[in-house]
Motif scaffolding. Structure first.
Motif, short mmCIF file in Angstrom:
data_model
loop_
_atom_site.label_atom_id
_atom_site.label_comp_id
_atom_site.label_asym_id
_atom_site.label_seq_id
_atom_site.Cartn_x
_atom_site.Cartn_y
_atom_site.Cartn_z
N ARG A 38 0.83 -1.21 0.00
CA ARG A 38 0.00 0.00 0.00
C ARG A 38 0.87 1.26 0.00
O ARG A 38 0.55 2.25 -0.67
CB ARG A 38 -0.93 0.00 1.21
CG ARG A 38 -2.04 -1.05 1.12
CD ARG A 38 -2.98 -0.99 2.32
NE ARG A 38 -4.10 -1.89 2.13
CZ ARG A 38 -5.23 -1.57 1.49
NH1 ARG A 38 -5.37 -0.36 0.99
NH2 ARG A 38 -6.21 -2.44 1.36
N GLU A 39 1.96 1.20 0.74
CA GLU A 39 2.83 2.38 0.85
C GLU A 39 3.48 2.74 -0.48
O GLU A 39 3.65 3.92 -0.80
CB GLU A 39 3.91 2.12 1.90
CG GLU A 39 3.37 2.03 3.33
CD GLU A 39 4.41 1.50 4.31
OE1 GLU A 39 5.56 1.23 3.88
OE2 GLU A 39 4.08 1.36 5.49
N VAL A 40 3.86 1.72 -1.26
CA VAL A 40 4.61 2.01 -2.49
C VAL A 40 3.73 2.60 -3.60
O VAL A 40 4.26 3.09 -4.61
CB VAL A 40 5.35 0.76 -3.01
CG1 VAL A 40 6.35 0.26 -1.98
CG2 VAL A 40 4.39 -0.34 -3.45
N VAL A 41 2.40 2.58 -3.41
CA VAL A 41 1.51 3.24 -4.38
C VAL A 41 0.64 4.29 -3.66
O VAL A 41 -0.47 4.60 -4.09
CB VAL A 41 0.63 2.23 -5.15
CG1 VAL A 41 1.47 1.45 -6.15
CG2 VAL A 41 -0.10 1.29 -4.20
N PRO A 43 -0.55 8.04 -2.46
CA PRO A 43 -0.57 9.31 -3.19
C PRO A 43 0.76 10.04 -3.09
O PRO A 43 1.35 10.14 -2.01
CB PRO A 43 -1.69 10.08 -2.48
CG PRO A 43 -2.63 9.02 -1.99
CD PRO A 43 -1.72 7.89 -1.56
N GLY A 44 1.25 10.50 -4.22
CA GLY A 44 2.52 11.21 -4.27
C GLY A 44 3.72 10.33 -4.51
O GLY A 44 4.83 10.83 -4.72
N SER A 45 3.54 9.01 -4.50
CA SER A 45 4.67 8.09 -4.69
C SER A 45 4.99 7.91 -6.17
O SER A 45 4.12 8.09 -7.04
CB SER A 45 4.36 6.73 -4.07
OG SER A 45 3.31 6.09 -4.79
N ASP A 46 6.24 7.55 -6.46
CA ASP A 46 6.60 7.27 -7.85
C ASP A 46 5.92 5.99 -8.33
O ASP A 46 5.66 5.83 -9.52
CB ASP A 46 8.12 7.20 -8.02
CG ASP A 46 8.76 6.04 -7.27
OD1 ASP A 46 8.15 5.53 -6.31
OD2 ASP A 46 9.88 5.64 -7.64
N GLY A 47 5.60 5.10 -7.39
CA GLY A 47 4.88 3.89 -7.76
C GLY A 47 3.50 4.20 -8.32
O GLY A 47 3.10 3.66 -9.36
N LEU A 48 2.78 5.09 -7.66
CA LEU A 48 1.45 5.47 -8.14
C LEU A 48 1.57 6.22 -9.46
O LEU A 48 0.75 6.01 -10.37
CB LEU A 48 0.73 6.34 -7.10
CG LEU A 48 -0.71 6.72 -7.47
CD1 LEU A 48 -1.58 5.47 -7.66
CD2 LEU A 48 -1.32 7.62 -6.40
N HIS A 90 5.67 -5.07 -7.27
CA HIS A 90 6.48 -6.08 -6.56
C HIS A 90 7.94 -5.70 -6.36
O HIS A 90 8.46 -5.88 -5.25
CB HIS A 90 6.36 -7.43 -7.27
CG HIS A 90 5.02 -8.07 -7.08
ND1 HIS A 90 4.73 -9.35 -7.48
CD2 HIS A 90 3.88 -7.61 -6.52
CE1 HIS A 90 3.48 -9.65 -7.19
NE2 HIS A 90 2.94 -8.60 -6.62
N PRO A 91 8.65 -5.19 -7.39
CA PRO A 91 10.05 -4.82 -7.13
C PRO A 91 10.18 -3.73 -6.06
O PRO A 91 11.10 -3.75 -5.25
CB PRO A 91 10.54 -4.32 -8.50
CG PRO A 91 9.63 -4.98 -9.49
CD PRO A 91 8.30 -5.03 -8.81
N ARG A 92 9.24 -2.80 -6.05
CA ARG A 92 9.27 -1.74 -5.04
C ARG A 92 9.02 -2.32 -3.64
O ARG A 92 9.63 -1.88 -2.67
CB ARG A 92 8.23 -0.67 -5.37
CG ARG A 92 8.60 0.23 -6.53
CD ARG A 92 7.50 1.24 -6.85
NE ARG A 92 7.96 2.29 -7.76
CZ ARG A 92 7.97 2.17 -9.07
NH1 ARG A 92 7.53 1.04 -9.64
NH2 ARG A 92 8.40 3.16 -9.84
#
Length: 203
Positions: A38-41, A43-48, A90-92
């Protein structure tokens, strides 16, 4: 800094969360893959940002967060779409978990990875050991039916959707049977904690 990492896994309704809580009560840091995902996507993340780049603005809800329900519907039954999403997340997750475990206080940390058997241990080469929380399928079924208020057929489908019990046990360095009482579980966790402290060189 934790130089020794134990991967914790198990099937649905095996009691992984309770085992995690027991280790945390002993002062061990547990890094949970579901929370990290949840953290890696967030709001504001490069994942999202990458999810939006690949899937479009339809991946977002009205608040600008990942629309999990819409994305589940989009990738469900679509292998190509699912793999694209997993290639972003997954890699993140693995990198973040590895960093969090390495930075954890104490001599060892636990990485809770529910789908480790499905992913494969090769994706987590930094794990030193794998602990499988194990229960018979009959116990899983009973717990699922009671926990989620579902019928036997749906419980069986949920179990069948995961890796087999045998494939999980093949990954295991340690097996924690969890078909007894909470007192039994507490005793086993303490025994494993003592073992991991020795292996990790606790002071």
């Amino acid at each position: 800094m934790a130089d020794f990492v134990v991967g914790l896994t198990g099937g649905v309704a095996s009691g992984k969360s309770e085992v995690s809580r027991r280790f945390e009560a002993l002062g061990v840091t547990v890094v949970d893959a579901d929370l990290v995902a949840r953290e890696v996507v967030a709001p504001g993340s490069d994942g999202l940002a990458e999810v939006v780049q690949v899937f479009g603005e339809g991946a977002l809800d009205a608040q600008g967060a990942l629309d999990r329900r819409a994305m589940r519907a989009r990738v469900f039954g679509n292998e190509r779409e699912r793999r694209k999403l997993e290639a972003i997340i997954h890699p993140r997750v693995r990198r973040s978990m590895r960093s969090a475990c390495a930075a954890a206080p104490g001599a060892y940390a636990i990485a809770a990875i529910p789908l480790l058997a499905e992913t494969g241990r090769g994706a987590y080469r930094w794990l030193h050991r794998v602990l499988v929380v194990d229960v018979p399928e009959s116990v899983q079924r009973e717990r699922l039916m009671r926990r989620d208020g579902i019928d036997r057929a749906l419980a069986d489908r949920m179990i069948a959707a995961q890796a087999t019990r045998a494939s999980r046990l093949e990954l295991a360095d340690d097996v924690l049977p969890n078909d007894g009482t909470l007192a039994d579980l507490a005793t086993r966790v303490v025994e494993l904690h003592t073992k991991y402290c020795v292996l990790a060189g606790c002071d």
